[in-house]
Design an enzyme around this catalytic site. Structure first.
Site, PDB file in Angstrom:
ATOM      1  N   ASP A  95     -29.296  21.665  43.706  1.00 26.52           N
ATOM      2  CA  ASP A  95     -29.798  20.455  45.348  1.00 26.52           C
ATOM      3  C   ASP A  95     -28.571  20.300  46.344  1.00 26.52           C
ATOM      4  OD1 ASP A  95     -27.102  20.196  44.200  1.00 26.52           O
ATOM      5  OD2 ASP A  95     -27.317  17.871  43.275  1.00 26.52           O
ATOM      6  N   GLU A 117     -32.346  23.395  36.544  1.00 29.89           N
ATOM      7  CA  GLU A 117     -30.951  21.816  36.391  1.00 29.89           C
ATOM      8  C   GLU A 117     -32.091  20.755  37.650  1.00 29.89           C
ATOM      9  OE1 GLU A 117     -26.676  20.777  38.810  1.00 29.89           O
ATOM     10  OE2 GLU A 117     -26.896  21.810  36.866  1.00 29.89           O
ATOM     11  N   GLU A 131     -27.861  15.742  48.526  1.00 32.00           N
ATOM     12  CA  GLU A 131     -27.996  16.141  47.125  1.00 32.00           C
ATOM     13  C   GLU A 131     -29.450  15.197  46.368  1.00 32.00           C
ATOM     14  OE1 GLU A 131     -24.744  15.593  48.104  1.00 32.00           O
ATOM     15  OE2 GLU A 131     -24.162  17.212  48.502  1.00 32.00           O
ATOM     16  N   HIS A 208     -14.864  16.776  46.967  1.00 30.78           N
ATOM     17  CA  HIS A 208     -14.853  17.506  48.308  1.00 30.78           C
ATOM     18  C   HIS A 208     -16.395  16.384  48.134  1.00 30.78           C
ATOM     19  CE1 HIS A 208     -19.128  18.964  46.091  1.00 30.78           C
ATOM     20  NE2 HIS A 208     -18.048  18.954  44.856  1.00 30.78           N
ATOM     21  N   ARG A 210     -19.897  14.820  50.362  1.00 28.19           N
ATOM     22  CA  ARG A 210     -19.523  14.650  51.548  1.00 28.19           C
ATOM     23  C   ARG A 210     -20.039  12.977  52.058  1.00 28.19           C
ATOM     24  NH1 ARG A 210     -22.031  19.340  53.733  1.00 28.19           N
ATOM     25  NH2 ARG A 210     -22.112  19.764  56.006  1.00 28.19           N
ATOM     26  N   HIS A 242     -10.870  21.881  48.249  1.00 24.89           N
ATOM     27  CA  HIS A 242     -12.020  22.883  48.400  1.00 24.89           C
ATOM     28  C   HIS A 242     -11.567  22.830  49.768  1.00 24.89           C
ATOM     29  CE1 HIS A 242     -16.465  22.373  50.019  1.00 24.89           C
ATOM     30  NE2 HIS A 242     -16.989  22.388  48.366  1.00 24.89           N
TER      31      HIS A 242
END
Ligand code: UD1
Ligand code: UDP
Length: 375
Positions: A95, A117, A131, A208, A210, A242
């Site tokens: 994604d 996936e 995503e 991490h 967004r 990250h």
């Protein structure tokens, strides 16, 4: 059959590496590997571990890149590669923006797409962002869908995707995990070497996403800071941060300077899997770690508002802790102080596959594209 695999970020690389190896080992397959390098250092860590050398490297990463920058660079970067190689099928994973934009670039060249996936959904357009929309759009471009679970297959069927184009394979993350877990390993990281895993309760943290940046991350990190201070003699928090500069700034602001909180650099996959395996529990907003932790028998608190991986919650090893400080604090404290609550979560189950997902994907590709069939 010519198969091109394309990925760009750390989690895609981990989950695609065993598949690329399986394709390379198959005498009936010509395997081509193209990386966008949406991530640079975190991608290279995985390529090194799995000894993969890309045939093409678009090298697009820029500091603090926006989604539009990734989109434009992957779209224009993929075009000449696809025109030159003309693969029978291109495999994309999951994604990320690399995933969706590569699928779009293939569509423009009328090249078939296989989605690894496939079928994960939250049904919330903006969470996870971007995503959820990346995987929906990829799903509607793809010609063949490799769904990890039956639930993922049902999600695709509900969007009118033909059953004949879906194969249930398990998640390739279990293939990757089994390839590195269980091998003898001693930590080389200086901080990890000093941690007393036998007598301390180690909490592994990653964060991490967004949509968590800003207010939600402030809540998450404040809860971790409070737990670390309250349990300073019993708990060590290990957080490989990250490389996103926005994440690093926020982690520093809330967690730097607390003695039993260790902010370290991203770990390569083998030490990271060993860290998870030695941890008491895991607190994360990562997608992949929600799949790995149940297989390792480690409780996971998912610091998000939703998850596209309800299987881990139904299996009992994961709980949705949300993004509000008091709830996260209370759930972490319960795991540290209530042995029954802890034991109820700490059992190894594996709703995500048996480690043979890659074999199934290669077999499905051969039966679909082996005789020269295209889109
Ligand atoms: C990306 C994916 C996300 C995935 C995550 C896995 C998109 C839009 N986001 O998010 O779906 O879950 O990767 O980690 O596709 N950086 C480095 N070196 C690296 C990696 C990142 O310096 O090796 C820094 C750069 O400044 C970069 C920033 O991190 O601009 C953000 O990277 P980006 O890929 O845009 O977003 P992620 O949050 O990593
Ligand atoms: N991981 C790693 N080193 C780290 C942190 C995570 O190898 O320091 C692995 C982890 O085991 C999982 C993947 O990276 O397989 C998760 O990546 P990330 O959290 O970046 O993305 P997401 O899973 O959210 O897509």
């Amino acid at each position: 059959m010519k198969v091109m695999s394309v990925f760009g970020t750390r989690p895609e690389a981990i989950k695609m590496a065993p598949l690329v190896r399986a394709l390379q080992d198959d005498p009936d397959v010509e395997s081509v590997l193209c990386v966008t390098a949406q991530h640079r250092q975190m991608l290279d860590q995985v390529l090194d571990l799995f000894e993969l050398t890309p045939d093409y490297d678009l090298n697009i990463m820029q500091p603090n890149q926006t989604i539009s920058m990734i989109t434009a660079n992957v779209l224009t970067g993929m075009e000449p590669v696809l025109q030159k190689e003309k693969p029978d099928v291109v495999l994309v994973h999951g994604d990320t923006s690399t995933t969706f934009v590569t699928a779009l670039a293939c569509f423009y060249q009328q090249i078939a797409v296989g989605h690894v996936e496939a079928g994960l959904r939250t049904y919330d357009k903006y969470s996870p962002f971007p995503e959820e929309m990346n995987r929906v759009l990829t799903g509607h471009i793809a010609d063949i869908h490799f769904a990890p679970t039956e639930r993922n297959r049902q999600n695709l069927l509900a969007e009118s995707i033909a059953d004949s184009k879906i194969a249930i394979t398990g998640n390739t993350v279990i293939d990757a995990l089994l390839q590195v877990a269980g091998k003898p390993y001693e930590f080389e990281d200086e901080t990890l070497k000093t941690i007393d895993f036998e007598h301390k309760k180690v909490i592994t943290v990653t964060c991490h996403r967004r949509e968590n940046l800003g207010e939600y991350m402030a809540h998450i990190f404040s809860a971790i800071a409070e737990i670390a201070r309250e349990f300073k003699d019993e708990v060590e928090v290990v957080y490989p941060v990250h490389l996103n500069p926005k994440v690093r700034a926020e982690a520093d602001e809330f967690l730097k300077g607390i003695d039993n909180v260790h902010l370290i650099e991203p770990l390569t996959y083998q030490p990271f899997v060993n860290l998870m395996a030695k941890s008491y529990f895991i607190l994360t907003d990562s997608g992949g770690m929600q799949e790995e932790a149940p297989a390792l028998g480690k409780p996971v608190l998912v610091v998000r508002r939703e998850t596209e991986r309800p299987e881990a919650i139904e299996a009992g090893t994961a709980k949705l802790a949300g993004v509000e400080k008091q709830t996260i604090y209370a759930m972490a404290k319960e795991l540290l102080t209530d042995r029954n609550a802890y034991d109820a979560m700490a059992h190894a189950v594996n709703p995500y596959g048996d480690g043979h997902a890659c074999e199934r994907i290669v077999a499905a590709l051969k039966s679909r594209f082996g005789a020269g069939e295209t889109c």
